[in-house]
Design an enzyme around this catalytic site. Structure first.
Site, PDB file in Angstrom:
ATOM      1  N   HIS A  19       0.842  -1.198   0.000  1.00  0.00           N
ATOM      2  CA  HIS A  19       0.000   0.000   0.000  1.00  0.00           C
ATOM      3  C   HIS A  19       0.884   1.259   0.000  1.00  0.00           C
ATOM      4  CE1 HIS A  19      -2.698  -2.975   2.343  1.00  0.00           C
ATOM      5  NE2 HIS A  19      -2.740  -3.198   1.060  1.00  0.00           N
ATOM      6  N   ASP A 117      -6.319   5.192   0.651  1.00  0.00           N
ATOM      7  CA  ASP A 117      -6.256   3.951  -0.116  1.00  0.00           C
ATOM      8  C   ASP A 117      -7.448   3.072   0.231  1.00  0.00           C
ATOM      9  OD1 ASP A 117      -5.652   2.419   2.157  1.00  0.00           O
ATOM     10  OD2 ASP A 117      -3.505   2.363   1.748  1.00  0.00           O
ATOM     11  N   GLN A 354      13.714  -5.574  -4.904  1.00  0.00           N
ATOM     12  CA  GLN A 354      12.998  -6.260  -5.987  1.00  0.00           C
ATOM     13  C   GLN A 354      12.996  -5.512  -7.325  1.00  0.00           C
ATOM     14  OE1 GLN A 354       9.411  -8.472  -5.132  1.00  0.00           O
ATOM     15  NE2 GLN A 354       8.317  -7.308  -6.674  1.00  0.00           N
ATOM     16  N   ASN A 373       1.618  -4.849  -6.981  1.00  0.00           N
ATOM     17  CA  ASN A 373       2.830  -4.064  -7.240  1.00  0.00           C
ATOM     18  C   ASN A 373       3.884  -4.923  -7.927  1.00  0.00           C
ATOM     19  OD1 ASN A 373       2.300  -1.413  -5.798  1.00  0.00           O
ATOM     20  ND2 ASN A 373       1.798  -2.911  -4.224  1.00  0.00           N
ATOM     21  N   GLU A 377       5.563  -4.320 -11.524  1.00  0.00           N
ATOM     22  CA  GLU A 377       7.023  -4.190 -11.629  1.00  0.00           C
ATOM     23  C   GLU A 377       7.556  -5.177 -12.665  1.00  0.00           C
ATOM     24  OE1 GLU A 377       8.233  -4.593  -7.512  1.00  0.00           O
ATOM     25  OE2 GLU A 377       7.234  -2.726  -6.977  1.00  0.00           O
TER      26      GLU A 377
HETATM   27  N1  UDP Z   1       9.313  -5.821  -2.159  1.00  0.00           N
HETATM   28  C1  UDP Z   1      10.657  -5.604  -2.168  1.00  0.00           C
HETATM   29  N2  UDP Z   1      11.473  -6.588  -1.691  1.00  0.00           N
HETATM   30  C2  UDP Z   1      11.002  -7.775  -1.216  1.00  0.00           C
HETATM   31  C3  UDP Z   1       9.612  -7.978  -1.233  1.00  0.00           C
HETATM   32  C4  UDP Z   1       8.791  -6.983  -1.711  1.00  0.00           C
HETATM   33  O1  UDP Z   1      11.142  -4.546  -2.593  1.00  0.00           O
HETATM   34  O2  UDP Z   1      11.807  -8.621  -0.829  1.00  0.00           O
HETATM   35  C5  UDP Z   1       8.427  -4.748  -2.660  1.00  0.00           C
HETATM   36  C6  UDP Z   1       7.962  -5.070  -4.068  1.00  0.00           C
HETATM   37  O3  UDP Z   1       8.899  -4.623  -5.011  1.00  0.00           O
HETATM   38  C7  UDP Z   1       6.613  -4.365  -4.108  1.00  0.00           C
HETATM   39  C8  UDP Z   1       6.110  -4.435  -2.674  1.00  0.00           C
HETATM   40  O4  UDP Z   1       7.263  -4.653  -1.861  1.00  0.00           O
HETATM   41  O5  UDP Z   1       6.801  -3.006  -4.470  1.00  0.00           O
HETATM   42  C9  UDP Z   1       5.153  -5.595  -2.468  1.00  0.00           C
HETATM   43  O6  UDP Z   1       3.903  -5.271  -2.973  1.00  0.00           O
HETATM   44  P1  UDP Z   1       2.962  -6.345  -3.672  1.00  0.00           P
HETATM   45  O7  UDP Z   1       1.698  -5.644  -3.995  1.00  0.00           O
HETATM   46  O8  UDP Z   1       3.636  -7.019  -4.784  1.00  0.00           O
HETATM   47  O9  UDP Z   1       2.704  -7.461  -2.606  1.00  0.00           O
HETATM   48  P2  UDP Z   1       2.317  -7.460  -1.054  1.00  0.00           P
HETATM   49  O10 UDP Z   1       3.610  -7.397  -0.354  1.00  0.00           O
HETATM   50  O11 UDP Z   1       1.429  -6.278  -0.797  1.00  0.00           O
HETATM   51  O12 UDP Z   1       1.646  -8.763  -0.894  1.00  0.00           O
END
Ligand code: UDP
Length: 484
Positions: A19, A117, A354, A373, A377
């Site tokens: 979020h 949000d 990521q 997200n 990405e």
């Molecule tokens: N992310 C990251 N490193 C990690 C895991 C997640 O940078 O090891 C970031 C990822 O790039 C994304 C966000 O955290 O921007 C995760 O959002 P997403 O909606 O994909 O999944 P959620 O974590 O909400 O289930």
């Protein structure tokens, strides 16, 4: 005079990386492209490290202000130990309302617009109290929104548990939703998070519009249904603005020396990135199968590895980035795995950069939990996916990605239902990395990547959509002023 004044936006993010990231990116976009001033209000979760990193990187260049709200006191909120992540989020947001209200009231320059949000709909009334327009930012996709806004109707019309149905759920003008794909709050109608979910769905139209993290031609039909009076337009009586894909920017130094040196040595598009978002976890048994599947596929990989858990599939949602598995790593993996994959695999405990990894030219596949997200990405970096949905709306996303958008392959059965075996994993990985089907999917993702880029540039649909939202905002401010 009014026309030239910079509009001040207050954006409220609910806890969780998934979020916080898109809310910050929306704030940055409003400032950089549309001349707003923006303050993002953050409700801290316990993911202090990962959140701090996101907040810090959002400050370079410093386009917006970020204000941390005090952690809400949940002692009287009646949260049981078994409360789901969804319930916790809703309750945390609700209990944070007094603090948010007083922080806004104390601001020297009052905001002109409020954006919350999808967990923040209970804060829309603050917009009314301040006499400013207010919008809801749905940080996911159009099919998710369609199911969400239609759920109060389904609640009235469908008897029994959704997951026990044999027929799909019909959503006007949209692809029907298979019972096994419903979002987590719909899994158990007797749970508090279901009641909260249906209530929040009813609150969506209390805003003056909805912003969504997609672009027009990604989901043209579903968006048309959301706007058509004969379909969902009669339920959702406010405009829908497509503003995506809003994702974290690449940080050149984000990868760290060791990882970048390793990735630089690998052939182009040869590495599979394996990660399950901020919350995703799996059982020890599944982890072993995944390790074997990766090894058998003989493909290179970077794997963000978390301690297995039997608790739930979103087991690390509130703990993300907290320490790693470090030396314990090998104890969860098949014996000898680390030695045997030494040359082809790179393991990162717990949390990884990521976006920077997906952006590296050596990365050619993403085994992902399908968080929205992560999905964006992947698409923006032209990387095809193996969909491995776990929690929240990820089952829906996986179906969208494989059956409609065509950028992923997936296991035959949901990983949340049944252990995915090593042979199937091996096959999926090889399909996406080396087989002909994978090449076609890769070509499709690259096509989408360029469409996504186009949508965000001046004249593109997402850019123009945000301009329209700004116009709408000015018009509403004008009307509110006139009425007083
Ligand atoms: N992310 C990251 N490193 C990690 C895991 C997640 O940078 O090891 C970031 C990822 O790039 C994304 C966000 O955290 O921007 C995760 O959002 P997403 O909606 O994909 O999944 P959620 O974590 O909400 O289930």
């Amino acid at each position: 005079m009014e026309k030239t004044k910079r509009l001040r936006a207050a954006l409220l993010s609910s806890p969780g990386m998934g979020h916080l990231v898109p809310v910050i990116e929306l704030g940055k976009r409003l400032v950089a492209d549309h001349g707003f001033e923006a303050t993002v209000f953050v409700l801290p979760s316990r993911a202090a490290h990962a959140e701090a990193e996101i907040i810090e990187s959002a400050m370079i260049p410093k386009l917006l202000n970020i204000v941390e709200l005090p952690p809400p006191d949940l002692s009287a909120a009646g949260l049981g130990p078994d409360a789901t992540v969804g319930t916790r989020l809703v309750v945390m947001m609700r209990e944070a309302r007094p603090a948010f209200r007083s922080v806004l009231a104390a601001m020297e320059a009052k905001p002109d617009v409020l954006i919350v949000d999808l967990f923040g709909t209970e804060h829309l009334c603050i917009g009314d109290e301040l006499g400013i327009p207010k919008y809801v930012y749905v940080t996911s996709n159009a099919w998710y929104l369609a199911l969400f806004i239609y759920s109060p109707t389904l609640d009235k019309e469908v008897k029994g548990e959704y997951v026990e149905r044999t027929e799909p759920l019909e959503i006007p003008g949209c692809k029907p939703v298979r019972p096994e794909d419903v979002v987590d709050p719909m899994l158990d109608r007797s749970d508090q998070q279901y009641r909260e979910y249906v209530r929040r769905a009813g609150e969506l139209s209390m805003g003056d519009g909805i912003l969504m993290n997609v672009w027009e031609d990604l989901q043209a039909e579903t968006l048309a249904a959301l706007r058509n009076e004969e379909f969902l337009g009669r339920v959702l009586s406010v405009p829908v603005y497509t503003v995506g894909p809003l994702i974290r920017p690449v940080r050149p130094a984000g990868l760290g020396t060791e990882l970048i040196e390793w990735l630089d040595k690998q052939p182009s598009e040869s590495v599979l990135f394996v990660s399950f978002g901020s919350g995703g976890t799996m059982s020890g048994e599944q982890l072993v199968e995944l390790a074997w599947g990766l090894e058998l596929s003989q493909q290179r990989f970077v794997w963000v590895l978390r301690k297995p858990t039997v608790k739930s599939l979103d087991g690390s949602f509130f703990d993300v980035g907290k320490g790693g598995v470090g030396d314990e790593v090998s104890s969860f993996l098949p014996s000898g795995f680390m030695e045997r994959t030494h040359n082809i695999g790179f393991i990162i405990p717990s949390w990884a950069p990521q976006m920077d990894i997906l952006n590296h030219p050596s990365v050619g596949g993403f085994l992902s939990h399908c968080g929205w997200n992560s999905t964006l990405e992947s698409i923006v970096n032209g990387v095809p996916m193996v969909a491995w949905p776990l929690y929240a709306e990820q089952r829906l996303n996986a179906t969208l990605l494989t059956e409609e958008i065509g950028v992923a392959v997936r296991p035959k059965e949901l990983p949340s239902k049944k252990i995915v075996g090593r042979e199937e994993i091996e096959k999926l990985v090889r399909t996406i990395m080396v087989e002909k089907e994978g090449h076609m999917i890769r070509a499709r993702v690259k096509e989408l990547k360029s469409k996504a880029e186009k949508a965000l540039t001046k004249g593109g649909t997402s850019y123009e959509s945000l301009s329209k939202m700004k116009e709408d905002c000015r018009m509403r401010i004008h009307h509110i002023k006139k009425a007083h």
